[in-house]
Design an enzyme around this catalytic site. Structure first.
Site, PDB file in Angstrom:
ATOM      1  N   ARG A 103      31.202  34.678  42.514  1.00  0.00           N
ATOM      2  CA  ARG A 103      31.219  35.552  41.322  1.00  0.00           C
ATOM      3  C   ARG A 103      31.411  34.635  40.118  1.00  0.00           C
ATOM      4  NH1 ARG A 103      34.344  41.183  40.233  1.00  0.00           N
ATOM      5  NH2 ARG A 103      32.534  41.796  41.444  1.00  0.00           N
ATOM      6  N   ARG A 287      30.658  49.074  50.150  1.00  0.00           N
ATOM      7  CA  ARG A 287      30.570  47.625  49.909  1.00  0.00           C
ATOM      8  C   ARG A 287      30.885  46.873  51.202  1.00  0.00           C
ATOM      9  NH1 ARG A 287      31.326  45.503  44.769  1.00  0.00           N
ATOM     10  NH2 ARG A 287      30.836  43.534  45.795  1.00  0.00           N
TER      11      ARG A 287
HETATM   12  N1  NVA Z   1      29.489  45.336  34.575  1.00  0.00           N
HETATM   13  C1  NVA Z   1      30.822  45.077  35.079  1.00  0.00           C
HETATM   14  C2  NVA Z   1      30.876  45.309  36.547  1.00  0.00           C
HETATM   15  C3  NVA Z   1      32.220  45.085  37.179  1.00  0.00           C
HETATM   16  C4  NVA Z   1      32.235  45.284  38.668  1.00  0.00           C
HETATM   17  C5  NVA Z   1      31.219  43.658  34.731  1.00  0.00           C
HETATM   18  O1  NVA Z   1      30.387  42.754  34.847  1.00  0.00           O
HETATM   19  O2  NVA Z   1      32.366  43.446  34.309  1.00  0.00           O
HETATM   20  N1   CP Z   2      32.612  46.948  41.750  1.00  0.00           N
HETATM   21  C1   CP Z   2      33.148  45.732  41.853  1.00  0.00           C
HETATM   22  O1   CP Z   2      32.455  44.724  42.017  1.00  0.00           O
HETATM   23  O2   CP Z   2      34.512  45.708  41.778  1.00  0.00           O
HETATM   24  P1   CP Z   2      35.456  44.438  41.648  1.00  0.00           P
HETATM   25  O3   CP Z   2      35.269  43.873  40.267  1.00  0.00           O
HETATM   26  O4   CP Z   2      36.843  44.991  41.849  1.00  0.00           O
HETATM   27  O5   CP Z   2      35.101  43.431  42.699  1.00  0.00           O
END
Ligand code: NVA
Ligand code: CP
Length: 305
Positions: A103, A287
């Site tokens: 991420r 998920r």
């Molecule tokens: N669009 C949001 C999704 C979080 C799961 C973000 O990138 O913060």
């Molecule tokens: N929806 C999602 O990706 O949640 P988190 O940011 O908690 O991982």
């Protein structure tokens, strides 16, 4: 052949349909407490440069349930936060584990890592895309309504990583997305990685985007990395809150989805997200199941057991 899942279109329509069916099998086994350990002794490295609850938990629990183990790394206390080149990190980390989830910020970062990785790399959210979430969302849709082909998804709000990924998915799986964003926040087809504009339509008025939709969905107005714009966005997005009136013009059996975390009273009313059409808890749970199917596929290919 080494496969990654860096954006939704990295998987073909046939592979996605296989994954949805596989997710169903894996979920049903899990619900019956039937042990299933195809990934014994395999290790997943999870690299987080942004916060997470669902992504970390679902990958970590999922790998454990498949018989393997997971290691959590973040920017704060690894050398990545001190400027080690992402290419070097890709070389090293991928010699020690079997699969990697990242991420991070720009999509380019995960692409550079993957280009130097000996093992499959999965996108756990970038500024541009969130493909694992859309796998879960479409699997959830299928559970409630069957095939998504030919259906209409209304996307209300920011043209962010979730929106871009819905748009890619629409191209691969042949459904339509009605998008309504405030002025200045419109979809950028190139950034979304689209082949064309055949599968989406833009609407000035969010009510028009919701009309006749099979699924209404939204996300936070300020994504991770854009916090400095929060005050401005609260004003700009005020008319793009999903409420009962918007749900009222969608199909009577339309479902509401949100990837979570949500802000009740901003992008969605409590009445909608906690109401009878909302499937957000199934969506969050899924998920786990789709990512187990994804890791199994990337490591073992299609299996029949
Ligand atoms: N669009 C949001 C999704 C979080 C799961 C973000 O990138 O913060
Ligand atoms: N929806 C999602 O990706 O949640 P988190 O940011 O908690 O991982």
């Amino acid at each position: 052949m080494l496969r990654h899942f860096l954006q939704f279109k990295d998987l073909s329509r046939d592979e996605l349909l296989y994954l949805f069916e596989r997710s169903r099998v894996i979920k049903s086994r899990f619900k019956r407490y039937q042990p299933y350990h195809p990934l014994t002794d395999r290790t997943l490295a999870m690299i987080f440069e942004k916060s997470s609850t669902r992504t970390r938990l679902s990958f970590e629990a999922g790998m454990h349930q498949l018989g393997g183990s997971a290691i959590y790394l973040n920017t704060r206390d690894t050398q990545l936060g001190r400027g080690e080149p992402v290419e070097d990190a890709g070389e090293v980390i991928s010699r020690m584990v079997d699969i990697v989830m990242i991420r991070t910020f720009e999509q380019e970062i995960i692409e550079r890592f993957a280009a130097h990785s000996r093992v499959p790399v999965i996108n756990g959210l970038t500024n541009e895309y969130h493909p694992c979430q859309i796998l879960a969302d479409i699997f959830t849709f299928i559970e409630h309504h069957g095939s998504i082909q030919g259906k209409t998804v209304a996307w209300i709000g920011d043209s962010n990583n979730m929106c871009n990924t819905w748009l890619q998915a629409a191209e691969v799986l042949d459904f339509n997305v009605h998008v309504s964003t405030p002025p200045g926040y419109e979809v950028e087809p190139e950034r979304a990685g689209l082949y064309g504009t055949d599968h989406f339509e833009s609407f000035v008025d969010p009510m028009d985007a919701c009309r006749g939709a099979d699924l209404v969905t939204t996300d936070v107005w300020t994504s991770m990395g854009w916090e400095a714009e929060n005050d401005e966005r609260l004003k700009d997005f005020a008319d793009w809150q999903v409420d009962a009136e918007m749900m009222g013009v969608a199909k009577s059996d339309a479902v509401f989805m949100h990837c979570l975390p949500a802000h009740r009273g901003e992008e969605v009313t409590a009445e909608v997200i906690d109401g009878p059409q909302s499937v957000v808890w199934d969506e969050a749970e899924n998920r786990l199941h789709v990512q187990k199917a994804l890791m199994e596929f990337l490591l073992l290919g299609k299996v029949e057991s």
